[in-house]
Design a protein around this motif. Structure first.
Motif, PDB file in Angstrom:
ATOM      1  N   GLY A  56       0.711  -1.320  -0.024  1.00  0.00           N
ATOM      2  CA  GLY A  56      -0.080   0.142  -0.124  1.00  0.00           C
ATOM      3  C   GLY A  56       0.964   1.228   0.128  1.00  0.00           C
ATOM      4  O   GLY A  56       0.269   2.429   0.041  1.00  0.00           O
ATOM      5  N   MET A  57       1.941   1.136  -0.326  1.00  0.00           N
ATOM      6  CA  MET A  57       2.900   2.326  -0.351  1.00  0.00           C
ATOM      7  C   MET A  57       2.619   3.249  -1.456  1.00  0.00           C
ATOM      8  O   MET A  57       2.248   2.718  -2.906  1.00  0.00           O
ATOM      9  CB  MET A  57       4.317   1.946  -0.386  1.00  0.00           C
ATOM     10  N   LEU A  58       2.507   4.548  -1.148  1.00  0.00           N
ATOM     11  CA  LEU A  58       2.586   5.492  -2.600  1.00  0.00           C
ATOM     12  C   LEU A  58       3.783   6.054  -3.012  1.00  0.00           C
ATOM     13  O   LEU A  58       4.110   7.196  -2.260  1.00  0.00           O
ATOM     14  CB  LEU A  58       1.434   6.449  -2.088  1.00  0.00           C
ATOM     15  N   ALA A  81      10.699   8.118  -3.834  1.00  0.00           N
ATOM     16  CA  ALA A  81      11.727   7.584  -3.223  1.00  0.00           C
ATOM     17  C   ALA A  81      12.382   6.498  -4.069  1.00  0.00           C
ATOM     18  O   ALA A  81      13.448   6.086  -4.010  1.00  0.00           O
ATOM     19  CB  ALA A  81      11.375   7.164  -1.656  1.00  0.00           C
ATOM     20  N   GLU A  82      11.539   5.838  -4.828  1.00  0.00           N
ATOM     21  CA  GLU A  82      11.986   4.465  -5.771  1.00  0.00           C
ATOM     22  C   GLU A  82      12.318   5.137  -7.179  1.00  0.00           C
ATOM     23  O   GLU A  82      12.597   4.332  -7.755  1.00  0.00           O
ATOM     24  CB  GLU A  82      10.747   3.740  -5.711  1.00  0.00           C
ATOM     25  N   ALA A  83      12.144   6.353  -7.105  1.00  0.00           N
ATOM     26  CA  ALA A  83      12.575   6.978  -8.878  1.00  0.00           C
ATOM     27  C   ALA A  83      14.048   6.781  -9.288  1.00  0.00           C
ATOM     28  O   ALA A  83      15.025   6.754  -8.422  1.00  0.00           O
ATOM     29  CB  ALA A  83      12.637   8.535  -8.685  1.00  0.00           C
ATOM     30  N   ALA A  96      14.875  -4.303   2.737  1.00  0.00           N
ATOM     31  CA  ALA A  96      13.367  -4.729   3.250  1.00  0.00           C
ATOM     32  C   ALA A  96      12.736  -3.289   3.292  1.00  0.00           C
ATOM     33  O   ALA A  96      13.574  -2.406   3.807  1.00  0.00           O
ATOM     34  CB  ALA A  96      13.149  -5.533   4.451  1.00  0.00           C
ATOM     35  N   TYR A  97      11.461  -3.300   3.272  1.00  0.00           N
ATOM     36  CA  TYR A  97      10.699  -2.156   3.546  1.00  0.00           C
ATOM     37  C   TYR A  97       9.771  -2.521   4.771  1.00  0.00           C
ATOM     38  O   TYR A  97       9.398  -3.747   5.051  1.00  0.00           O
ATOM     39  CB  TYR A  97       9.925  -1.233   2.323  1.00  0.00           C
ATOM     40  N   LEU A  98       9.412  -1.406   5.746  1.00  0.00           N
ATOM     41  CA  LEU A  98       8.430  -1.690   6.760  1.00  0.00           C
ATOM     42  C   LEU A  98       7.461  -0.617   6.920  1.00  0.00           C
ATOM     43  O   LEU A  98       7.699   0.624   6.642  1.00  0.00           O
ATOM     44  CB  LEU A  98       9.325  -1.427   8.160  1.00  0.00           C
ATOM     45  N   GLY A 113       8.350  -5.993   3.817  1.00  0.00           N
ATOM     46  CA  GLY A 113       8.352  -6.813   2.562  1.00  0.00           C
ATOM     47  C   GLY A 113       9.493  -6.360   1.749  1.00  0.00           C
ATOM     48  O   GLY A 113      10.525  -5.375   2.272  1.00  0.00           O
ATOM     49  N   ALA A 114       9.831  -6.987   0.773  1.00  0.00           N
ATOM     50  CA  ALA A 114       9.115  -7.956   0.179  1.00  0.00           C
ATOM     51  C   ALA A 114      10.188  -8.414  -0.798  1.00  0.00           C
ATOM     52  O   ALA A 114      10.925  -7.730  -1.466  1.00  0.00           O
ATOM     53  CB  ALA A 114       7.855  -7.515  -0.796  1.00  0.00           C
ATOM     54  N   THR A 115      10.149  -9.897  -1.146  1.00  0.00           N
ATOM     55  CA  THR A 115      11.125 -10.333  -2.033  1.00  0.00           C
ATOM     56  C   THR A 115      10.557  -9.974  -3.482  1.00  0.00           C
ATOM     57  O   THR A 115       9.478  -9.636  -3.703  1.00  0.00           O
ATOM     58  CB  THR A 115      11.130 -11.826  -1.987  1.00  0.00           C
ATOM     59  N   HIS A 143       1.710 -11.871  -6.527  1.00  0.00           N
ATOM     60  CA  HIS A 143       2.304 -11.942  -7.785  1.00  0.00           C
ATOM     61  C   HIS A 143       2.008 -10.441  -8.565  1.00  0.00           C
ATOM     62  O   HIS A 143       0.981  -9.996  -8.698  1.00  0.00           O
ATOM     63  CB  HIS A 143       1.739 -13.136  -9.028  1.00  0.00           C
ATOM     64  N   ARG A 144       3.029  -9.826  -8.746  1.00  0.00           N
ATOM     65  CA  ARG A 144       2.947  -8.307  -9.126  1.00  0.00           C
ATOM     66  C   ARG A 144       3.014  -8.623 -10.964  1.00  0.00           C
ATOM     67  O   ARG A 144       3.507  -9.559 -11.404  1.00  0.00           O
ATOM     68  CB  ARG A 144       4.335  -7.466  -8.983  1.00  0.00           C
ATOM     69  N   PRO A 145       2.067  -7.790 -11.478  1.00  0.00           N
ATOM     70  CA  PRO A 145       1.928  -7.595 -12.863  1.00  0.00           C
ATOM     71  C   PRO A 145       3.112  -6.968 -13.367  1.00  0.00           C
ATOM     72  O   PRO A 145       3.224  -5.852 -13.745  1.00  0.00           O
ATOM     73  CB  PRO A 145       0.701  -7.042 -13.184  1.00  0.00           C
ATOM     74  N   TYR A 191       2.838  -3.356 -12.070  1.00  0.00           N
ATOM     75  CA  TYR A 191       4.196  -4.147 -11.227  1.00  0.00           C
ATOM     76  C   TYR A 191       4.287  -3.589  -9.840  1.00  0.00           C
ATOM     77  O   TYR A 191       3.151  -4.001  -9.254  1.00  0.00           O
ATOM     78  CB  TYR A 191       5.383  -3.727 -12.000  1.00  0.00           C
ATOM     79  N   ARG A 192       5.083  -2.839  -9.316  1.00  0.00           N
ATOM     80  CA  ARG A 192       5.395  -2.371  -7.970  1.00  0.00           C
ATOM     81  C   ARG A 192       4.533  -1.103  -7.445  1.00  0.00           C
ATOM     82  O   ARG A 192       4.506  -0.836  -6.330  1.00  0.00           O
ATOM     83  CB  ARG A 192       6.711  -2.372  -7.576  1.00  0.00           C
ATOM     84  N   ASN A 193       3.776  -0.800  -8.441  1.00  0.00           N
ATOM     85  CA  ASN A 193       3.181   0.644  -8.243  1.00  0.00           C
ATOM     86  C   ASN A 193       1.635   0.844  -8.564  1.00  0.00           C
ATOM     87  O   ASN A 193       1.176   1.848  -8.424  1.00  0.00           O
ATOM     88  CB  ASN A 193       3.968   1.588  -9.006  1.00  0.00           C
TER      89      ASN A 193
HETATM   90  N1  GLY Z   1       6.033  -1.643  -4.215  1.00  0.00           N
HETATM   91  C1  GLY Z   1       6.531  -2.741  -3.340  1.00  0.00           C
HETATM   92  C2  GLY Z   1       6.594  -3.855  -3.848  1.00  0.00           C
HETATM   93  O1  GLY Z   1       6.281  -4.293  -5.004  1.00  0.00           O
HETATM   94  O2  GLY Z   1       7.121  -4.823  -3.380  1.00  0.00           O
END
Ligand code: GLY
Ligand code: FAD
Length: 388
Positions: free
Chosen positions: A55-57, A61-63, A263-265, A276-278, A319-321, A345-347
């Motif tokens: 649920g991170m927006l 930070a990930e740019a 990891a993120y918390l 998470g996450a692998t 499973h991320r797309p 994907y992750r967003n």
């Molecule tokens: N955006 C975080 C993750 O995909 O794990």
């Protein structure tokens, strides 16, 4: 194949494949403007990646270099989040818990600090609101961080929502607006004739007529029949293992989202602390592994030693797309009436508001918003003008 809908399935203007946050948010926006919308999911609504996410927006930070268009899309969506969450609360009664504490990307060592500062130079050139803060200021904000700390990058606009509540809210909002959401009804085929879609075929055999079909089946978006291989979105599952620890909600160990090395918390209001996450290329494998959990727990423990005492609440896999370039696939393709809304994907949680607004606009007004134009399926190579 006959084109008649079976009597138990009503004809719809728009049929959406997938009731994740993307399909449900599009359904809400379309139905609220008067479209007739049916959403089909092969399982429970919101039970895919949308359930597994953190649920991170995190638009800032990930740019990373090479992702400038994606960063712009993320920032546009991030800016829409406060109004989107408020509107959802009003129509569904569900508070998705949009928080305001922001994100800390923590450096534990001088090496971490050098790496983050290198990235920060690029991110600040893009105008992103990120700043380096000292170890003392980091600790003032999060007293439970490790004793050895070099500092952190503070990202005040990277916040979080509860993604499971989001899926519930979107479903209620979509249904309240008049959309129907059918669970445990898998779509087997996208049906088209003379270069235009005319509906769906469900796995149970029923035919659903539709003028527009939205493909929002997440990591499973290539598993629908009826499209030539080159028209299938280049999306694959990227496995993510994650766990939740249980904190005392009255005395949480963290209030910011914290990115630590490896990891993120993510602290929730109810006391859950997501770790998470692998990121794994393992197809649709759903197994939790000792190695995955070990990596996450060790990284969390190095950043916040007090997690050692916390009970484990849940462990899961999603499973991320993931698309070929890690960016979503949004918009029309060569078949009239077929709209792609996949590959987030992750967003995908971050990108829900912009995706829903832009796809609804495309379907109802024929307008492709500037923000989504770089993300058409045609970027992956030349596609035929039409397909049978
Ligand atoms: N955006 C975080 C993750 O995909 O794990
Ligand atoms: P999904 O939620 O997967 O929905 C797709 C739906 O399609 C599913 O319900 C599925 O059952 C259905 N479906 C599949 N095939 C068919 C069929 N044939 N017929 C009918 N229905 C079908 N994003 C963020 O923004 N922030 C984060 O912090 C974050 N953390 C994440 C952590 C993890 C571990 C994972 C796995 C993902 C994370 N993501 C995050 C990514 C985010 O979860 C996804 O990008 C987003 O949920 C995608 O939404 P979706 O609706 O496209 O897919």
């Amino acid at each position: 194949m006959p084109n008649e809908p079976t009597p138990n399935v009503r004809t719809s203007d728009v049929a959406i494949i997938g009731a994740g946050v993307i399909g449900l948010a599009i359904a809400w926006r379309l139905a609220a403007r008067g479209a007739s919308v049916q959403v089909f999911d092969r399982g429970a609504a919101g039970g895919g990646a949308s359930h597994a996410a953190a649920g991170m927006l995190a638009a800032c930070a990930e740019a990373e270099p090479g992702e400038e268009a994606l960063v712009a899309l993320g920032r546009e969506s991030q800016a829409r989040w406060p109004a989107f969450a408020a509107e959802l609360l009003e129509v569904s009664g569900v508070d998705v818990e949009l928080r305001t504490e922001g994100t800390l990307v923590v450096a534990l060592t001088a090496d971490d600090q050098a790496r983050l500062n290198h990235q920060l130079v690029f991110q600040q050139k893009l105008g992103l609101p990120l700043q380096w803060i000292s170890a003392a200021e980091t600790r003032r904000r999060e007293p439970h961080l490790a004793g050895k700390l070099a500092g952190a990058v503070l990202s005040p606009e990277d916040t979080q929502v509860d993604n499971r509540k989001l899926a519930r809210a979107l479903r209620l909002a979509a249904e309240t607006a008049g959309a129907s959401v059918s669970e445990y009804r898998a779509v087997s085929t996208i049906s088209s004739r003379a270069g235009r879609v005319d509906g769906l075929v469900l796995a149970e055999g029923a035919k659903v007529s539709a003028d527009v079909v939205v493909l929002a089946a997440g990591a499973w978006s290539r598993r629908i029949a009826g499209l030539r291989p080159e028209l299938l979105p280049p999306v694959r599952p990227i496995k993510g293992q994650m766990l939740a620890l249980r904190m005392d909600p009255a005395a949480p160990l963290l209030t910011h989202v914290v990115w630590a090395p490896a990891a993120y918390l993510v602290p929730r209001r109810d006391g859950r602390l997501l770790v998470g996450a692998t990121v794994e290329e393992k197809g649709y494998d759903t197994s939790l592994t000792a190695g995955g959990m070990l990596t996450l727990l060790e990284a969390a423990w190095r950043a916040v030693p007090a997690v050692e005492e916390l009970p484990i609440d849940e462990m899961w896999v999603g499973h991320r797309p993931g698309s070929r370039d890690d960016a979503p696939i949004l918009g029309a393709g060569p078949i009239d009436g077929l709209i792609y809304a996949t590959g987030h994907y992750r967003n995908g949680i971050l990108l829900t508001p912009i995706t829903a607004d832009a796809i609804a606009r495309l379907v109802l007004d024929g307008v492709s918003e500037a923000a989504i134009r770089p993300f058409g399926i045609e970027r992956f190579g030349s596609l035929p003008a039409a397909a049978e």
